[in-house]
Design a protein around this motif. Structure first.
Motif, mmCIF file in Angstrom:
data_model
loop_
_atom_site.group_PDB
_atom_site.id
_atom_site.type_symbol
_atom_site.label_atom_id
_atom_site.label_comp_id
_atom_site.label_asym_id
_atom_site.label_seq_id
_atom_site.Cartn_x
_atom_site.Cartn_y
_atom_site.Cartn_z
ATOM 1 N N TRP A 21 0.849 -1.193 0.000
ATOM 2 C CA TRP A 21 0.000 0.000 0.000
ATOM 3 C C TRP A 21 0.881 1.238 0.000
ATOM 4 O O TRP A 21 1.978 1.234 0.574
ATOM 5 C CB TRP A 21 -0.894 0.017 1.244
ATOM 6 C CG TRP A 21 -1.894 -1.087 1.273
ATOM 7 C CD1 TRP A 21 -1.684 -2.365 1.714
ATOM 8 C CD2 TRP A 21 -3.235 -1.027 0.816
ATOM 9 N NE1 TRP A 21 -2.838 -3.102 1.560
ATOM 10 C CE2 TRP A 21 -3.803 -2.307 1.017
ATOM 11 C CE3 TRP A 21 -4.033 -0.017 0.254
ATOM 12 C CZ2 TRP A 21 -5.124 -2.600 0.681
ATOM 13 C CZ3 TRP A 21 -5.346 -0.304 -0.074
ATOM 14 C CH2 TRP A 21 -5.884 -1.580 0.135
ATOM 15 N N VAL A 92 -3.579 3.751 -1.068
ATOM 16 C CA VAL A 92 -4.076 3.065 -2.262
ATOM 17 C C VAL A 92 -3.151 1.884 -2.541
ATOM 18 O O VAL A 92 -1.994 1.888 -2.104
ATOM 19 C CB VAL A 92 -4.132 4.001 -3.498
ATOM 20 C CG1 VAL A 92 -5.111 5.131 -3.264
ATOM 21 C CG2 VAL A 92 -2.755 4.523 -3.849
ATOM 22 N N ARG A 95 -0.182 -1.257 -6.978
ATOM 23 C CA ARG A 95 -0.241 -1.595 -8.412
ATOM 24 C C ARG A 95 -0.667 -0.400 -9.261
ATOM 25 O O ARG A 95 -1.300 0.538 -8.778
ATOM 26 C CB ARG A 95 -1.198 -2.770 -8.632
ATOM 27 C CG ARG A 95 -2.647 -2.450 -8.354
ATOM 28 C CD ARG A 95 -3.533 -3.684 -8.470
ATOM 29 N NE ARG A 95 -4.900 -3.366 -8.106
ATOM 30 C CZ ARG A 95 -5.778 -2.827 -8.939
ATOM 31 N NH1 ARG A 95 -5.432 -2.533 -10.166
ATOM 32 N NH2 ARG A 95 -7.010 -2.571 -8.542
ATOM 33 N N LEU A 97 -2.755 1.800 -11.581
ATOM 34 C CA LEU A 97 -4.202 1.944 -11.724
ATOM 35 C C LEU A 97 -4.524 2.632 -13.040
ATOM 36 O O LEU A 97 -3.850 3.585 -13.436
ATOM 37 C CB LEU A 97 -4.767 2.774 -10.562
ATOM 38 C CG LEU A 97 -4.593 2.158 -9.175
ATOM 39 C CD1 LEU A 97 -4.975 3.162 -8.109
ATOM 40 C CD2 LEU A 97 -5.436 0.904 -9.057
ATOM 41 N N LEU A 98 -5.548 2.151 -13.707
ATOM 42 C CA LEU A 98 -5.986 2.744 -14.960
ATOM 43 C C LEU A 98 -7.379 3.332 -14.773
ATOM 44 O O LEU A 98 -8.154 2.876 -13.925
ATOM 45 C CB LEU A 98 -6.017 1.687 -16.071
ATOM 46 C CG LEU A 98 -4.685 0.986 -16.345
ATOM 47 C CD1 LEU A 98 -4.878 -0.131 -17.353
ATOM 48 C CD2 LEU A 98 -3.647 1.981 -16.846
ATOM 49 N N GLU A 99 -7.695 4.328 -15.575
ATOM 50 C CA GLU A 99 -9.013 4.937 -15.507
ATOM 51 C C GLU A 99 -10.081 3.867 -15.716
ATOM 52 O O GLU A 99 -9.967 3.034 -16.625
ATOM 53 C CB GLU A 99 -9.132 6.012 -16.588
ATOM 54 C CG GLU A 99 -10.403 6.826 -16.480
ATOM 55 C CD GLU A 99 -10.461 7.954 -17.499
ATOM 56 O OE1 GLU A 99 -11.538 8.550 -17.624
ATOM 57 O OE2 GLU A 99 -9.444 8.212 -18.158
ATOM 58 N N ASP A 101 -10.741 1.556 -13.435
ATOM 59 C CA ASP A 101 -10.503 0.487 -12.451
ATOM 60 C C ASP A 101 -11.291 0.766 -11.183
ATOM 61 O O ASP A 101 -11.486 1.917 -10.790
ATOM 62 C CB ASP A 101 -9.008 0.404 -12.074
ATOM 63 C CG ASP A 101 -8.151 -0.219 -13.146
ATOM 64 O OD1 ASP A 101 -8.714 -0.692 -14.151
ATOM 65 O OD2 ASP A 101 -6.926 -0.249 -12.968
ATOM 66 N N THR A 102 -11.722 -0.288 -10.516
ATOM 67 C CA THR A 102 -12.269 -0.175 -9.171
ATOM 68 C C THR A 102 -11.099 -0.234 -8.208
ATOM 69 O O THR A 102 -10.253 -1.123 -8.318
ATOM 70 C CB THR A 102 -13.257 -1.308 -8.874
ATOM 71 O OG1 THR A 102 -14.318 -1.239 -9.823
ATOM 72 C CG2 THR A 102 -13.806 -1.197 -7.468
ATOM 73 N N VAL A 103 -11.036 0.709 -7.293
ATOM 74 C CA VAL A 103 -9.885 0.761 -6.378
ATOM 75 C C VAL A 103 -10.374 0.838 -4.941
ATOM 76 O O VAL A 103 -11.381 1.479 -4.642
ATOM 77 C CB VAL A 103 -8.966 1.959 -6.719
ATOM 78 C CG1 VAL A 103 -9.708 3.273 -6.601
ATOM 79 C CG2 VAL A 103 -7.725 1.970 -5.831
ATOM 80 N N THR A 104 -9.670 0.131 -4.071
ATOM 81 C CA THR A 104 -9.962 0.168 -2.637
ATOM 82 C C THR A 104 -9.045 1.195 -1.992
ATOM 83 O O THR A 104 -7.827 1.148 -2.169
ATOM 84 C CB THR A 104 -9.713 -1.211 -1.998
ATOM 85 O OG1 THR A 104 -10.577 -2.158 -2.627
ATOM 86 C CG2 THR A 104 -10.007 -1.166 -0.490
#
Length: 109
Positions: A21, A92, A95, A97-99, A101-104
């Motif tokens: 993270w 976040v 990894r 992230l691409l537009e 994407d679902t992100v936690t």
């Protein structure tokens, strides 16, 4: 003349975070692992832009906050990783992230 391109599949130095993270927090007992093409023991560590540990280990348990990078002779300098000592942090996943994407997100305190 154009900008020279790296050969296909050229190795680049990566600095892996565990737990994965970002920004990393000091109280998580963060381990940094330097990955790149070269012999073991050839890792140079940088902290806050200054050379910090020459011929250091490939893995490092972080004990102070700062911005860390590692360097290998044949694959160069890694992207920076930030380790903070904040009491409240929004994290976040490491990894890419691409537009779309679902992100936690993690709010840590």
């Amino acid at each position: 003349a154009g900008v020279p391109l790296s050969p296909t599949g050229a190795q680049t130095t990566q600095l892996l975070l565990e737990p994965p993270w970002t920004p990393a927090v000091l109280w998580d007992q963060v381990t940094l692992t330097c990955q790149g093409s070269t012999t073991p023991g050839a890792t140079t560590w940088y902290k806050d832009g200054k050379r910090w540990w020459q011929e250091g280990p490939d893995r490092l348990l972080v004990t102070e906050s700062g911005t860390f990078q590692c360097e290998r002779p044949s694959s160069g300098l890694s992207p920076p990783r930030h380790v903070v000592n904040d009491r409240l942090v929004l994290q976040v996943p490491v990894r890419v992230l691409l537009e779309g994407d679902t992100v936690t997100l993690r709010c840590r305190v």
